[in-house]
Scaffold this motif. Sequence first.
Motif, PDB file in Angstrom:
ATOM      1  N   GLY A   6       4.570 -26.241  53.440  1.00 46.66           N
ATOM      2  CA  GLY A   6       4.503 -26.368  55.136  1.00 46.66           C
ATOM      3  C   GLY A   6       4.744 -27.815  55.399  1.00 46.66           C
ATOM      4  O   GLY A   6       4.597 -28.817  54.580  1.00 46.66           O
ATOM      5  N   GLY A   7       5.261 -28.069  56.625  1.00 46.98           N
ATOM      6  CA  GLY A   7       5.357 -29.365  56.982  1.00 46.98           C
ATOM      7  C   GLY A   7       4.016 -29.993  57.596  1.00 46.98           C
ATOM      8  O   GLY A   7       3.188 -29.450  57.668  1.00 46.98           O
ATOM      9  N   MET A   8       4.317 -31.208  58.068  1.00 50.04           N
ATOM     10  CA  MET A   8       3.391 -31.866  58.650  1.00 50.04           C
ATOM     11  C   MET A   8       2.741 -31.414  59.831  1.00 50.04           C
ATOM     12  O   MET A   8       1.785 -31.777  60.398  1.00 50.04           O
ATOM     13  CB  MET A   8       3.564 -33.376  58.839  1.00 50.04           C
ATOM     14  N   PHE A   9       3.648 -30.390  60.514  1.00 55.04           N
ATOM     15  CA  PHE A   9       3.187 -29.776  61.847  1.00 55.04           C
ATOM     16  C   PHE A   9       2.694 -28.452  61.575  1.00 55.04           C
ATOM     17  O   PHE A   9       2.296 -27.986  62.655  1.00 55.04           O
ATOM     18  CB  PHE A   9       4.570 -29.893  62.859  1.00 55.04           C
ATOM     19  N   ALA A  10       2.594 -28.099  60.516  1.00 56.70           N
ATOM     20  CA  ALA A  10       2.356 -26.557  60.452  1.00 56.70           C
ATOM     21  C   ALA A  10       0.724 -26.532  60.659  1.00 56.70           C
ATOM     22  O   ALA A  10      -0.102 -27.406  60.235  1.00 56.70           O
ATOM     23  CB  ALA A  10       2.591 -26.346  58.626  1.00 56.70           C
ATOM     24  N   THR A  11       0.377 -25.447  61.126  1.00 61.04           N
ATOM     25  CA  THR A  11      -1.088 -25.061  61.426  1.00 61.04           C
ATOM     26  C   THR A  11      -1.766 -24.308  60.398  1.00 61.04           C
ATOM     27  O   THR A  11      -1.297 -23.594  59.885  1.00 61.04           O
ATOM     28  CB  THR A  11      -1.279 -24.708  62.778  1.00 61.04           C
ATOM     29  N   ASP A  12      -3.169 -24.739  60.380  1.00 57.79           N
ATOM     30  CA  ASP A  12      -3.803 -23.977  59.139  1.00 57.79           C
ATOM     31  C   ASP A  12      -4.048 -22.683  59.898  1.00 57.79           C
ATOM     32  O   ASP A  12      -4.483 -22.505  61.125  1.00 57.79           O
ATOM     33  CB  ASP A  12      -5.076 -24.816  58.637  1.00 57.79           C
ATOM     34  N   LYS A  13      -4.576 -21.445  59.231  1.00 62.16           N
ATOM     35  CA  LYS A  13      -5.134 -20.379  59.457  1.00 62.16           C
ATOM     36  C   LYS A  13      -5.951 -19.732  58.602  1.00 62.16           C
ATOM     37  O   LYS A  13      -5.940 -20.091  57.183  1.00 62.16           O
ATOM     38  CB  LYS A  13      -3.907 -19.486  59.951  1.00 62.16           C
ATOM     39  N   LEU A  14      -6.969 -18.842  58.815  1.00 67.36           N
ATOM     40  CA  LEU A  14      -7.796 -18.266  57.991  1.00 67.36           C
ATOM     41  C   LEU A  14      -7.195 -17.250  57.354  1.00 67.36           C
ATOM     42  O   LEU A  14      -6.517 -16.403  57.886  1.00 67.36           O
ATOM     43  CB  LEU A  14      -9.133 -17.971  58.808  1.00 67.36           C
ATOM     44  N   ILE A  15      -7.456 -16.925  55.946  1.00 72.02           N
ATOM     45  CA  ILE A  15      -6.903 -15.842  55.157  1.00 72.02           C
ATOM     46  C   ILE A  15      -8.095 -15.352  54.539  1.00 72.02           C
ATOM     47  O   ILE A  15      -8.843 -15.970  53.850  1.00 72.02           O
ATOM     48  CB  ILE A  15      -5.886 -16.242  54.301  1.00 72.02           C
ATOM     49  N   TRP A  16      -8.120 -13.775  54.753  1.00 66.99           N
ATOM     50  CA  TRP A  16      -9.563 -12.952  54.095  1.00 66.99           C
ATOM     51  C   TRP A  16      -8.691 -12.668  52.577  1.00 66.99           C
ATOM     52  O   TRP A  16      -7.851 -11.482  52.746  1.00 66.99           O
ATOM     53  CB  TRP A  16     -10.077 -11.916  54.728  1.00 66.99           C
ATOM     54  N   HIS A  17      -8.835 -13.258  51.646  1.00 68.83           N
ATOM     55  CA  HIS A  17      -8.206 -12.858  50.353  1.00 68.83           C
ATOM     56  C   HIS A  17      -8.702 -11.814  49.591  1.00 68.83           C
ATOM     57  O   HIS A  17      -8.199 -11.121  48.609  1.00 68.83           O
ATOM     58  CB  HIS A  17      -8.170 -14.185  49.519  1.00 68.83           C
ATOM     59  N   PHE A  18      -9.801 -11.081  50.277  1.00 70.67           N
ATOM     60  CA  PHE A  18     -10.180  -9.726  49.623  1.00 70.67           C
ATOM     61  C   PHE A  18      -9.408  -8.704  50.140  1.00 70.67           C
ATOM     62  O   PHE A  18      -9.891  -7.240  49.671  1.00 70.67           O
ATOM     63  CB  PHE A  18     -11.600  -9.620  49.903  1.00 70.67           C
ATOM     64  N   SER A  19      -8.466  -8.653  50.931  1.00 74.27           N
ATOM     65  CA  SER A  19      -7.684  -7.732  51.391  1.00 74.27           C
ATOM     66  C   SER A  19      -6.152  -7.912  51.322  1.00 74.27           C
ATOM     67  O   SER A  19      -5.809  -9.084  51.030  1.00 74.27           O
ATOM     68  CB  SER A  19      -7.993  -7.369  52.997  1.00 74.27           C
ATOM     69  N   SER A  20      -5.167  -6.954  51.345  1.00 72.87           N
ATOM     70  CA  SER A  20      -4.013  -7.135  50.935  1.00 72.87           C
ATOM     71  C   SER A  20      -3.138  -7.955  52.242  1.00 72.87           C
ATOM     72  O   SER A  20      -2.379  -8.524  52.009  1.00 72.87           O
ATOM     73  CB  SER A  20      -3.337  -5.754  50.508  1.00 72.87           C
ATOM     74  N   THR A  21      -3.645  -7.714  53.298  1.00 72.58           N
ATOM     75  CA  THR A  21      -3.213  -8.284  54.730  1.00 72.58           C
ATOM     76  C   THR A  21      -3.640  -9.531  54.958  1.00 72.58           C
ATOM     77  O   THR A  21      -2.900 -10.233  55.756  1.00 72.58           O
ATOM     78  CB  THR A  21      -3.521  -7.110  55.730  1.00 72.58           C
ATOM     79  N   GLY A  22      -4.687 -10.140  54.321  1.00 70.50           N
ATOM     80  CA  GLY A  22      -5.169 -11.283  54.484  1.00 70.50           C
ATOM     81  C   GLY A  22      -6.169 -11.105  55.667  1.00 70.50           C
ATOM     82  O   GLY A  22      -6.744 -12.243  56.242  1.00 70.50           O
ATOM     83  N   GLN A  23      -6.139  -9.877  56.126  1.00 70.06           N
ATOM     84  CA  GLN A  23      -7.217  -9.770  57.757  1.00 70.06           C
ATOM     85  C   GLN A  23      -8.464  -9.161  57.004  1.00 70.06           C
ATOM     86  O   GLN A  23      -8.506  -8.520  56.264  1.00 70.06           O
ATOM     87  CB  GLN A  23      -6.421  -8.750  58.631  1.00 70.06           C
ATOM     88  N   PHE A  24      -9.441  -9.749  57.784  1.00 65.50           N
ATOM     89  CA  PHE A  24     -10.899  -9.320  57.361  1.00 65.50           C
ATOM     90  C   PHE A  24     -11.270  -7.910  57.984  1.00 65.50           C
ATOM     91  O   PHE A  24     -10.759  -7.489  59.112  1.00 65.50           O
ATOM     92  CB  PHE A  24     -11.911 -10.197  57.956  1.00 65.50           C
ATOM     93  N   THR A  25     -11.740  -6.950  56.995  1.00 69.63           N
ATOM     94  CA  THR A  25     -12.088  -5.552  57.580  1.00 69.63           C
ATOM     95  C   THR A  25     -13.463  -5.525  57.030  1.00 69.63           C
ATOM     96  O   THR A  25     -13.814  -6.121  56.034  1.00 69.63           O
ATOM     97  CB  THR A  25     -11.109  -4.516  57.001  1.00 69.63           C
ATOM     98  N   ALA A  26     -14.129  -4.560  57.622  1.00 69.90           N
ATOM     99  CA  ALA A  26     -15.637  -4.322  56.981  1.00 69.90           C
ATOM    100  C   ALA A  26     -15.527  -3.393  55.583  1.00 69.90           C
ATOM    101  O   ALA A  26     -16.283  -3.736  54.667  1.00 69.90           O
ATOM    102  CB  ALA A  26     -16.267  -3.376  58.005  1.00 69.90           C
ATOM    103  N   LYS A  27     -14.381  -2.857  55.459  1.00 68.71           N
ATOM    104  CA  LYS A  27     -14.166  -2.106  54.157  1.00 68.71           C
ATOM    105  C   LYS A  27     -14.146  -3.038  53.098  1.00 68.71           C
ATOM    106  O   LYS A  27     -14.864  -3.089  52.081  1.00 68.71           O
ATOM    107  CB  LYS A  27     -13.006  -0.920  54.331  1.00 68.71           C
ATOM    108  N   SER A  28     -13.256  -3.831  53.139  1.00 67.93           N
ATOM    109  CA  SER A  28     -12.758  -5.036  52.205  1.00 67.93           C
ATOM    110  C   SER A  28     -14.125  -5.810  51.875  1.00 67.93           C
ATOM    111  O   SER A  28     -14.408  -6.301  50.940  1.00 67.93           O
ATOM    112  CB  SER A  28     -11.473  -5.770  52.572  1.00 67.93           C
ATOM    113  N   CYS A  29     -14.873  -6.060  52.974  1.00 67.03           N
ATOM    114  CA  CYS A  29     -16.220  -6.783  52.996  1.00 67.03           C
ATOM    115  C   CYS A  29     -17.191  -5.994  52.150  1.00 67.03           C
ATOM    116  O   CYS A  29     -17.550  -6.611  50.988  1.00 67.03           O
ATOM    117  CB  CYS A  29     -16.761  -7.021  54.157  1.00 67.03           C
ATOM    118  N   TYR A  30     -17.230  -4.809  52.209  1.00 69.42           N
ATOM    119  CA  TYR A  30     -18.291  -4.069  51.434  1.00 69.42           C
ATOM    120  C   TYR A  30     -18.042  -4.069  49.910  1.00 69.42           C
ATOM    121  O   TYR A  30     -18.660  -4.129  49.257  1.00 69.42           O
ATOM    122  CB  TYR A  30     -18.344  -2.422  52.058  1.00 69.42           C
ATOM    123  N   HIS A  31     -16.377  -3.764  49.899  1.00 74.78           N
ATOM    124  CA  HIS A  31     -16.335  -3.845  48.297  1.00 74.78           C
ATOM    125  C   HIS A  31     -16.252  -5.310  47.811  1.00 74.78           C
ATOM    126  O   HIS A  31     -16.465  -5.159  46.421  1.00 74.78           O
ATOM    127  CB  HIS A  31     -14.569  -3.432  48.099  1.00 74.78           C
TER     128      HIS A  31
END
Length: 226
Positions: A6-31
């Motif tokens: 990434g370049g110097m102008f790239a913005t950070d974002k949150l990734i939930w690495h317990f799911s394949s999509t990177g999105q937080f889900t209650a199911k992935s949190c439970y597992h």
Amino acid sequence: MAVPIGGMFATDKLIWHFSSTGQFTAKSCYHALLTHRTFSRGMESGGAASSSGESTRRWKFIWKLSIPPKVRIFLWRACSDILPTNVELFRRGISPSPFCRYCPDKCETTQHVLQFCHGMQAVWNSPPFNLPNMVTFPSFWSCLVYLRENLEQGLFLLATIVIWKTWDLRNRRLHGNEQNGNQGVVSWSGAFLHSFNSAIMSAHQPPTRAFSTTWSPSSDPRYCQD
């Protein structure tokens, strides 16, 4: 080195690495929480953390046992530590105490119910099992492995029925159907296993024919020809 970071102008974002999509889900949190709990218990007991592959192997081992399906399911529940013992109910805020109602100085864990409570220690120490050196195992799976390694196949299958029936007797006592300990649990389990094996053998026997398949000439003169 060729992966762009990434370049110097790239913005950070949150990734939930317990799911394949990177999105937080209650199911992935439970597992994730369940995996962490299993890992912690494995480290506390001095063993390696349970993996999904190990869990699958355990289930395959239980499912191949020549016992009724309801007993297999019970063993799996016991190995997964999800039986409603006082310890588990207390952990969930349901029971006011984790202690056994019959052994006030002992916590009611799965191992306590199936190994020691209401005379079970005498059951394991006596014939036909003769296991005087049984200790409090860190998990029910460890207890099951111990029984498999120290009993021949027939006695091991009998032990699984005894374990299942012991939990049933515990529940009967809990609901007011008082039982005089577990002294007769071995004889009852032996008869139950024998009935199950007899039913299995009958199901695999080829059906007998109700009539003869061989031909023989009729003795009736009406059907005889010169």
